[in-house]
Design an enzyme around this catalytic site. Structure first.
Site, PDB file in Angstrom:
ATOM      1  N   VAL A 109     -25.019  10.136  11.550  1.00 51.41           N
ATOM      2  CA  VAL A 109     -25.417   8.987  12.354  1.00 51.41           C
ATOM      3  C   VAL A 109     -25.931   7.924  11.398  1.00 51.41           C
ATOM      4  CG1 VAL A 109     -25.899  10.206  14.521  1.00 51.41           C
ATOM      5  CG2 VAL A 109     -27.694  10.001  12.797  1.00 51.41           C
ATOM      6  N   SER A 110     -25.898   6.677  11.848  1.00 50.76           N
ATOM      7  CA  SER A 110     -26.228   5.569  10.958  1.00 50.76           C
ATOM      8  C   SER A 110     -27.718   5.317  10.797  1.00 50.76           C
ATOM      9  CB  SER A 110     -25.570   4.287  11.459  1.00 50.76           C
ATOM     10  OG  SER A 110     -24.174   4.435  11.436  1.00 50.76           O
ATOM     11  N   THR A 111     -28.485   5.582  11.830  1.00 50.88           N
ATOM     12  CA  THR A 111     -29.914   5.274  11.748  1.00 50.88           C
ATOM     13  C   THR A 111     -30.752   6.489  12.109  1.00 50.88           C
ATOM     14  OG1 THR A 111     -29.978   4.495  14.027  1.00 50.88           O
ATOM     15  CG2 THR A 111     -29.534   2.846  12.327  1.00 50.88           C
TER      16      THR A 111
END
Length: 185
Positions: free
Chosen positions: A8-10
């Site tokens: 996931v990016s964050t």
């Protein structure tokens, strides 16, 4: 052996759906990252790739979880293929262990190569037009002629070179590059 990878990016995003999908796909080992795909360093992916052996399959939830670009994705899957490692994207229905999956990736690789070639062609054309218009590339000069004149005058008054650079809004190294500290006139 299927080896899973989830990203996931964050930090506030959740890996649960990807983890569940990989578990249902039979992945006993799962590596995770909580980092933007634009980052070259993804420790979870590095560990997953390190663990993979001939005959294994790298399993991901969706293509966008793995590659930063189509070219990057094609290169990675090509590298896996050379090591006799398969690739499976659960959400996209891609499995390089099947003839249709391999064909699909060949098509993607061809498109990525074409995209790269077109980009290079446009870049060359743009540079040629710029040359014909007598434009130069690169950053604009920080030390304009008026700044050089001002620097000479300020140095002539005895102002320290570092203060001259600060007053002109440039770094000391930029000022030195255009005008040595000994220049006072």
């Amino acid at each position: 052996m299927p080896v899973g990878y989830a990203r996931v990016s964050t930090r506030d995003q959740d890996l649960d759906l990807q983890v569940e999908a990989s578990t249902q796909a039979g992945c006993e080992r799962l590596f995770k990252d909580k980092v933007s795909g634009s980052h070259a360093e993804r420790p979870g992916l590095a560990k997953a790739l390190e663990m993979l052996r001939e005959g294994d399959t790298l399993v991901i939830g969706k293509l966008d979880r793995l590659g930063r670009s189509v070219r990057n994705l094609v290169d990675l899957v090509g590298s896996l293929h050379k090591q006799s490692i398969q690739f499976k994207s659960l959400g996209d229905g891609i499995d390089t262990g099947t003839p249709s999956g391999r064909h699909f990736f060949d098509v993607i690789a061809s498109l990525a190569e074409m995209e790269h070639d077109l980009t290079m062609e446009r870049t060359r054309a743009g540079l040629e037009v710029a040359r014909q218009l007598a434009r130069k590339g690169g950053r604009k000069r920080q030390m304009t002629d008026s700044k050089i004149d001002s620097a000479k005058k300020l140095l002539a008054t005895g102002m320290p070179p570092r203060d001259v650079a600060k007053k002109l809004g440039v770094s000391a190294s930029t000022r030195y590059r255009w005008l040595s500290a000994s220049t006072r006139t």
